[in-house]
Design an enzyme around this catalytic site. Structure first.
Site, mmCIF file in Angstrom:
data_model
loop_
_atom_site.group_PDB
_atom_site.id
_atom_site.type_symbol
_atom_site.label_atom_id
_atom_site.label_comp_id
_atom_site.label_asym_id
_atom_site.label_seq_id
_atom_site.Cartn_x
_atom_site.Cartn_y
_atom_site.Cartn_z
ATOM 1 N N GLY A 257 29.561 43.747 42.182
ATOM 2 C CA GLY A 257 30.059 42.674 41.336
ATOM 3 C C GLY A 257 30.946 43.159 40.199
ATOM 4 N N HIS A 258 31.490 42.171 39.476
ATOM 5 C CA HIS A 258 32.424 42.496 38.395
ATOM 6 C C HIS A 258 31.737 43.256 37.261
ATOM 7 C CE1 HIS A 258 31.566 38.119 36.799
ATOM 8 N NE2 HIS A 258 30.517 38.892 36.705
ATOM 9 N N ASN A 259 32.517 44.159 36.663
ATOM 10 C CA ASN A 259 32.094 44.957 35.500
ATOM 11 C C ASN A 259 31.020 46.000 35.807
ATOM 12 O OD1 ASN A 259 33.766 43.198 34.012
ATOM 13 N ND2 ASN A 259 32.044 41.835 33.599
#
Length: 355
Positions: A257-259
């Site tokens: 996922g993001h980050n």
């Protein structure tokens, strides 16, 4: 059926040269001139093949083994038939991997889909503003967007998409059908067929009118010598970056996922899902089909068993397993207790039926 491989055998390396390459010890110098051309498992190894032995479990297979050499621990060398040369190694599995890379260098990268992988196909599209260094190959149907930069010796597979402004280092391989957007890649990166790098992260804000999309304006940073498996997806950051550390290896069908920030030299097995903003340390190993909660930290050197559900942060050096994930020995004790109670109940129920 005759075993016909897609990777032809090497022209040949002497056993002495192979031993020197691996830093292994040739047990009998009389075999120094034996020629090795390929690798094979113990049960199928034949003339010109080298195989390896990790335990006594393969003892029966050794009786009919026809390999030209076996890599093994010194403590296991007595199991090897006298007619088979032995390379003594403290790390036979690693040395076998190094032998494979030496004998089959073409198998170290995704298979080229054309006979001219270092040329730019006339059916590929390369934007005039893209910058390609020497010996870059772009296979049929691939697209390289405006402002993209691709380093020397990199190969872009058939049907792959390299987005605007993407930077790819030297001697990388982007597999067929993969897409790379909003990303910077270091040197020696391998992305296998169908992987998706740098697409939108999953970000929405609930409201009375439904889910409001949160723009994802970050990047994906992939450091040197990372390998990413087929159909794996890595989302770009919301505002910060999603980072994959140097030398990390990611299997097929993993979702990141993001980050998320993953450290160096990690190993992540297939079907793992890592939720947004999780931080993974260096040297972490994650078993297949594991879920990692978002916004938690996994310390350096942690090992997580397959099919675990990690809800909370894990300190460095720990081994966890289970749902929810907990220290490995706690999980094993609980599993043993459940099995014990289940067996006692079944025995009691069976006795009642016979009464």
């Amino acid at each position: 059926m005759e075993h016909i491989g897609f990777f032809p055998p090497h022209d040949g390396v002497s056993l002495r040269a192979l031993a020197e390459h691996l830093g292994a010890e040739l047990a009998d110098e009389a075999f120094a001139g034996v020629i090795i051309k390929s690798i094979a498992p113990v049960y199928r190894a034949g003339d010109g093949d080298v195989c390896y032995l990790l335990s006594r479990k393969n003892r029966a297979e050794l009786e009919t083994c026809k390999a030209s050499a076996i890599i093994c621990l010194p403590t296991l060398s007595s199991l090897v038939p006298e007619h088979i040369p032995v390379l003594l190694s403290k790390k036979p599995h690693t040395d076998f991997a190094l032998a494979g890379a030496l004998l089959h260098p073409q198998a170290m990268r995704p298979v080229a889909l054309t006979s001219t992988p270092t040329l730019i196909s006339p059916t590929a599209f390369v934007d005039p503003t893209a910058k390609l260094e020497a010996d870059v190959g772009v296979e049929p149907g691939a697209v390289v967007g405006p402002g993209a930069e691709i380093g020397e010796g990199t190969r872009i597979g058939a049907g792959a998409i390299i987005g605007p402004g993407v930077k790819i280092g030297r001697h990388c391989t982007i597999g067929g059908g993969a897409s790379v957007l909003c990303s910077y890649l270091g040197n020696g990166v391998i992305i296998h067929n169908g992987a998706r790098i740098g697409q939108d992260g999953f970000g929405y804000a609930p409201s009375p009118r439904g889910m409001i999309k949160i723009v994802q304006i970050g990047r994906v940073i992939i450091q040197d010598n990372v390998e990413i498996g087929a159909n794996t997806t890595i989302d770009r950051g919301t505002m910060d970056d999603t980072v994959i550390g140097e030398g990390t290896k990611i299997d097929n069908q993993v979702q990141i996922g993001h980050n998320v920030r993953i450290g160096r030299y990690c190993a992540i097995v297939s079907q793992v899902g890592i939720a947004g903003s999780a931080v993974i340390g260096d040297g972490v190993q994650i078993g297949g089909h594991t879920g990692i909660n978002g916004h938690i930290q996994i310390g350096d050197g942690v090992q997580i068993g397959a099919m675990s559900g990690v809800m909370n942060s894990i300190p460095a050096g720990e081994r966890f397993a289970g749902i929810p994930a907990r220290p490995l020995w706690d999980f094993l004790r609980e599993a043993a207790e459940v099995a014990k109670r289940s067996g006692a109940r079944e025995k009691k129920d069976g006795s009642a039926e016979h009464d």
